[in-house]
Scaffold this motif. Structure first.
Motif, short mmCIF file in Angstrom:
data_model
loop_
_atom_site.label_atom_id
_atom_site.label_comp_id
_atom_site.label_asym_id
_atom_site.label_seq_id
_atom_site.Cartn_x
_atom_site.Cartn_y
_atom_site.Cartn_z
N PHE A 84 55.86 -20.49 -15.71
CA PHE A 84 55.35 -21.16 -14.51
C PHE A 84 53.83 -21.25 -14.56
O PHE A 84 53.25 -22.29 -14.30
CB PHE A 84 55.80 -20.41 -13.26
CG PHE A 84 55.20 -20.95 -12.00
CD1 PHE A 84 55.64 -22.16 -11.47
CD2 PHE A 84 54.18 -20.27 -11.35
CE1 PHE A 84 55.08 -22.67 -10.31
CE2 PHE A 84 53.61 -20.77 -10.19
CZ PHE A 84 54.07 -21.98 -9.67
N GLN A 85 53.19 -20.14 -14.92
CA GLN A 85 51.73 -20.12 -14.96
C GLN A 85 51.20 -21.06 -16.01
O GLN A 85 50.19 -21.71 -15.80
CB GLN A 85 51.23 -18.70 -15.20
CG GLN A 85 51.40 -17.80 -14.00
CD GLN A 85 51.07 -16.36 -14.31
OE1 GLN A 85 51.26 -15.89 -15.42
NE2 GLN A 85 50.58 -15.65 -13.30
N SER A 86 51.87 -21.18 -17.17
CA SER A 86 51.35 -22.05 -18.21
C SER A 86 51.48 -23.51 -17.81
O SER A 86 50.61 -24.31 -18.10
CB SER A 86 52.02 -21.77 -19.55
OG SER A 86 53.26 -22.37 -19.67
N ARG A 87 52.56 -23.89 -17.10
CA ARG A 87 52.68 -25.27 -16.63
C ARG A 87 51.63 -25.57 -15.58
O ARG A 87 51.06 -26.66 -15.55
CB ARG A 87 54.08 -25.51 -16.07
CG ARG A 87 55.06 -25.84 -17.17
CD ARG A 87 56.35 -26.34 -16.60
NE ARG A 87 57.31 -25.27 -16.82
CZ ARG A 87 58.28 -24.95 -16.02
NH1 ARG A 87 58.48 -25.61 -14.93
NH2 ARG A 87 59.08 -23.96 -16.30
N LYS A 88 51.37 -24.62 -14.72
CA LYS A 88 50.35 -24.79 -13.69
C LYS A 88 48.96 -24.93 -14.33
O LYS A 88 48.18 -25.78 -13.96
CB LYS A 88 50.38 -23.61 -12.72
CG LYS A 88 49.57 -23.80 -11.48
CD LYS A 88 49.81 -22.64 -10.52
CE LYS A 88 48.98 -22.79 -9.28
NZ LYS A 88 49.16 -21.69 -8.36
N ALA A 89 48.68 -24.10 -15.31
CA ALA A 89 47.40 -24.17 -16.02
C ALA A 89 47.26 -25.48 -16.77
O ALA A 89 46.19 -26.08 -16.81
CB ALA A 89 47.26 -23.00 -16.99
N GLU A 90 48.36 -25.96 -17.37
CA GLU A 90 48.34 -27.23 -18.08
C GLU A 90 48.01 -28.37 -17.11
O GLU A 90 47.25 -29.28 -17.44
CB GLU A 90 49.69 -27.48 -18.75
CG GLU A 90 49.70 -28.71 -19.62
CD GLU A 90 51.00 -28.87 -20.36
OE1 GLU A 90 52.00 -29.26 -19.72
OE2 GLU A 90 51.01 -28.63 -21.56
N GLY A 91 48.57 -28.31 -15.91
CA GLY A 91 48.28 -29.32 -14.90
C GLY A 91 46.82 -29.33 -14.50
O GLY A 91 46.19 -30.38 -14.40
N ARG A 92 46.27 -28.15 -14.32
CA ARG A 92 44.84 -28.06 -13.98
C ARG A 92 43.99 -28.61 -15.11
O ARG A 92 42.98 -29.26 -14.88
CB ARG A 92 44.45 -26.62 -13.67
CG ARG A 92 44.93 -26.15 -12.30
CD ARG A 92 44.28 -24.82 -11.91
NE ARG A 92 44.45 -23.78 -12.90
CZ ARG A 92 45.41 -22.86 -12.89
NH1 ARG A 92 46.31 -22.85 -11.95
NH2 ARG A 92 45.47 -21.94 -13.84
N MET A 93 44.40 -28.36 -16.36
CA MET A 93 43.64 -28.81 -17.52
C MET A 93 43.64 -30.34 -17.60
O MET A 93 42.60 -30.96 -17.86
CB MET A 93 44.20 -28.21 -18.81
CG MET A 93 43.42 -28.60 -20.05
SD MET A 93 41.65 -28.22 -19.98
CE MET A 93 41.68 -26.47 -20.15
N ALA A 94 44.78 -30.98 -17.37
CA ALA A 94 44.84 -32.45 -17.43
C ALA A 94 43.91 -33.05 -16.38
O ALA A 94 43.12 -33.96 -16.69
CB ALA A 94 46.28 -32.93 -17.20
N ASP A 95 43.96 -32.53 -15.16
CA ASP A 95 43.08 -33.05 -14.11
C ASP A 95 41.62 -32.74 -14.42
O ASP A 95 40.74 -33.58 -14.21
CB ASP A 95 43.48 -32.48 -12.74
CG ASP A 95 44.81 -33.05 -12.25
OD1 ASP A 95 45.08 -34.24 -12.51
OD2 ASP A 95 45.56 -32.31 -11.61
N LYS A 96 41.36 -31.55 -14.94
CA LYS A 96 39.99 -31.17 -15.31
C LYS A 96 39.44 -32.11 -16.38
O LYS A 96 38.28 -32.55 -16.30
CB LYS A 96 39.96 -29.73 -15.80
CG LYS A 96 38.59 -29.23 -16.18
CD LYS A 96 38.65 -27.78 -16.65
CE LYS A 96 37.26 -27.31 -17.03
NZ LYS A 96 37.22 -26.68 -18.33
N ASN A 97 40.25 -32.42 -17.38
CA ASN A 97 39.80 -33.32 -18.44
C ASN A 97 39.45 -34.70 -17.90
O ASN A 97 38.45 -35.30 -18.32
CB ASN A 97 40.88 -33.44 -19.53
CG ASN A 97 41.03 -32.19 -20.35
OD1 ASN A 97 40.12 -31.36 -20.42
ND2 ASN A 97 42.17 -32.03 -20.99
N VAL A 98 40.24 -35.20 -16.98
CA VAL A 98 39.97 -36.51 -16.38
C VAL A 98 38.69 -36.45 -15.56
O VAL A 98 37.84 -37.35 -15.64
CB VAL A 98 41.18 -37.00 -15.55
CG1 VAL A 98 40.83 -38.23 -14.73
CG2 VAL A 98 42.35 -37.31 -16.48
#
Length: 133
Positions: free
Chosen positions: A20-34
């Motif tokens: 769960f935490q890794s999916r949540k972190a991945e989501g934050r990373m995608a938005d952060k990259n944009v």
């Protein structure tokens, strides 16, 4: 039925916390990259990858940025921080999402392939931390 205790026969199994935490972190990373590419809730940052993309896209379309193109799509996602929830993630496009629908539609209209420089490939590149080229 006082005095009786009811025992549930159902057992629940939660997702492993790390998953769960890794999916949540991945989501934050995608938005952060944009956001880091210059697509933010306050608009496209001057001097950013986003402003370069906007300028190039506007020149190639006679001065305007088309709706549904890479720049407008990334700006919409950057403004709403919805890159990951749309299905664009640092590890690829999630099946059954808006992103997979976009990819499928774009591939159908280009003979079965998603073109380099198209909306899907550009948005995916930026969500992974690339420059959208």
């Amino acid at each position: 039925m006082t005095g009786h205790t009811h025992k549930s026969i159902y057992r629940t199994q939660a997702l492993p916390r790390s998953s769960f935490q890794s999916r949540k972190a991945e989501g934050r990373m995608a938005d952060k990259n944009v956001h880091e590419a210059g697509f933010t809730p306050g608009g496209i940052k001057g001097g950013s990858t986003g402003s370069e993309m906007m300028s190039k896209e506007a020149r190639s379309h006679g001065g305007g940025v088309p709706s549904g193109g890479p720049t407008s799509t990334l700006q919409e996602m950057g403004a709403k921080s919805s890159t990951h929830s749309s299905g664009f993630t640092p590890s690829g496009i999630s099946s059954g999402t808006k992103a997979s629908g976009m990819m499928s539609q774009e591939a159908k209209s280009h003979g079965g392939e998603t073109p380099k420089g198209g909306t899907t490939s550009t948005v995916q590149s930026v969500s992974m931390g690339g420059k959208g080229k």
